[in-house]
Write an enzyme that holds these catalytic residues in place. Structure first.
Site, PDB file in Angstrom:
ATOM      1  CB  CYS A  43      -0.909  -0.047   1.222  1.00  0.00           C
ATOM      2  SG  CYS A  43      -1.789   1.490   1.569  1.00  0.00           S
TER       3      CYS A  43
ATOM      4  CB  CYS B  99       0.303   1.702   4.133  1.00  0.00           C
ATOM      5  SG  CYS B  99      -1.424   1.219   4.056  1.00  0.00           S
TER       6      CYS B  99
END
Length: 147
Positions: A71, A74
């Site tokens: 991600c 993230c």
């Protein structure tokens, strides 16, 4: 030490529950079993057992970042989350849980998108925040909801 003055903190290294006097949080208290520092302003990488012990039993609020290595947002938020952990060192404990490795916990927590931040206090979820955020927003979120 009176029970009212003691905080229960789970060691992120060995999973042992520890009782720490609230007045000693600034003294880098250590785990009675493995000697790891319990309150250090660092983000802890959580496994399933430690996640559950911390979110259900710790006296200090616990903010968990549900994330995955693939991600982009993230990964971009990781340094900001680490900055927030340093600022909040004696107010809350911050940890990360890899949703790819711990899908059962992600499902149980109702994670629908990542990054997702969930704040726990006294064994229950008190607030959640979706999406990548700067450190200042993370700190403000914890301070607003941790009381």
């Amino acid at each position: 030490m009176p029970v009212a003055d003691a905080l229960k903190l789970t060691c992120t290294a060995c999973g042992q529950a520890n009782r720490v006097p609230a007045s000693r949080l600034g003294d880098a208290p250590k785990c009675g079993v493995c000697g790891a520092v319990l309150v250090n302003g660092e983000v802890a990488e959580l496994d399933a057992a430690t996640h559950d012990k911390m979110t259900r039993g710790d006296s200090l609020p616990v903010l968990v970042d549900y994330w995955a290595p693939w991600c982009g947002p993230c990964r971009a938020m990781a340094p900001e989350f680490a900055k927030a952990a340093k600022v909040l060192a004696q107010e809350a404990r911050l940890g990360k849980l890899n949703t790819d490795q711990h899908q059962e916990i992600s499902a149980r927590a109702g994670i629908r998108g990542i990054p997702a931040l969930i704040l726990y206090r006294n064994g229950r979820e008190v607030a959640r925040l979706a999406g990548a955020r700067p450190a200042a927003d993370i700190v403000a979120f914890v301070r607003q909801h941790a009381r």
